[in-house]
Design a protein around this motif. Structure first.
Motif, PDB file in Angstrom:
ATOM      1  N   ILE A 177       1.029   5.193   0.767  1.00 50.40           N
ATOM      2  CA  ILE A 177       0.378   6.305   1.455  1.00 50.40           C
ATOM      3  C   ILE A 177       1.071   7.574   0.968  1.00 50.40           C
ATOM      4  CG2 ILE A 177      -0.151   7.348   3.695  1.00 50.40           C
ATOM      5  CD1 ILE A 177      -1.597   4.689   3.167  1.00 50.40           C
ATOM      6  N   TRP A 206      -5.541  -6.667   9.517  1.00 53.40           N
ATOM      7  CA  TRP A 206      -4.590  -6.997   8.458  1.00 53.40           C
ATOM      8  C   TRP A 206      -3.808  -8.268   8.764  1.00 53.40           C
ATOM      9  CZ3 TRP A 206       0.671  -7.222   9.290  1.00 53.40           C
ATOM     10  CH2 TRP A 206       1.151  -6.651  10.468  1.00 53.40           C
ATOM     11  N   ALA A 264      -2.393   3.943   8.646  1.00 55.58           N
ATOM     12  CA  ALA A 264      -3.289   4.150   7.500  1.00 55.58           C
ATOM     13  C   ALA A 264      -3.173   2.983   6.518  1.00 55.58           C
ATOM     14  CB  ALA A 264      -2.952   5.459   6.799  1.00 55.58           C
ATOM     15  N   VAL A 312       0.863  -1.177   0.000  1.00 50.95           N
ATOM     16  CA  VAL A 312       0.000   0.000   0.000  1.00 50.95           C
ATOM     17  C   VAL A 312       0.898   1.226   0.000  1.00 50.95           C
ATOM     18  CG1 VAL A 312      -1.710   1.304   1.323  1.00 50.95           C
ATOM     19  CG2 VAL A 312      -1.835  -1.178   1.254  1.00 50.95           C
ATOM     20  N   ARG A 350      -9.171  -3.298   4.546  1.00 51.48           N
ATOM     21  CA  ARG A 350     -10.362  -3.004   3.737  1.00 51.48           C
ATOM     22  C   ARG A 350     -10.268  -3.643   2.360  1.00 51.48           C
ATOM     23  NH1 ARG A 350     -10.349   2.390   5.656  1.00 51.48           N
ATOM     24  NH2 ARG A 350      -9.140   2.956   3.827  1.00 51.48           N
ATOM     25  N   GLN A 351      -9.103  -3.545   1.728  1.00 52.51           N
ATOM     26  CA  GLN A 351      -8.924  -4.106   0.389  1.00 52.51           C
ATOM     27  C   GLN A 351      -9.135  -5.617   0.370  1.00 52.51           C
ATOM     28  OE1 GLN A 351      -4.977  -2.909  -0.687  1.00 52.51           O
ATOM     29  NE2 GLN A 351      -5.642  -0.962  -1.549  1.00 52.51           N
ATOM     30  N   ARG A 406      -6.094   0.359   5.286  1.00 53.34           N
ATOM     31  CA  ARG A 406      -6.411   0.236   3.862  1.00 53.34           C
ATOM     32  C   ARG A 406      -6.229  -1.198   3.381  1.00 53.34           C
ATOM     33  NH1 ARG A 406      -3.671   4.465   0.051  1.00 53.34           N
ATOM     34  NH2 ARG A 406      -4.930   5.806   1.379  1.00 53.34           N
TER      35      ARG A 406
END
Length: 65
Positions: free
Chosen positions: A24, A50, A36, A22, A43-44, A40
């Protein structure tokens, strides 16, 4: 504000395999960028935490930052 890339890896038989990353683009500090990215990534992948998909998260400044 700096740009960071967070790589998520799953460790199998002691060898880390990258399962995702990811980027940022705007974070005040590395710890905020890491948090963050963790949110993310979760969510992905449609998971609450995670750690259900990865064992480790490593943060580094993104190239060109």
């Amino acid at each position: 504000m700096a740009t960071y890339r967070v790589n998520f890896a799953k460790q199998i038989l002691g060898v880390p395999f990258t399962v995702g990353s990811v980027e940022i683009t705007r974070a005040r500090d590395p710890m905020r960028a890491l948090r963050a990215a963790e949110l993310r990534f979760a969510r992905q992948h449609g998971v609450e935490d995670w750690r259900e998909r990865a064992d480790r998260a490593e943060i580094a400044p993104a190239s060109g930052a």
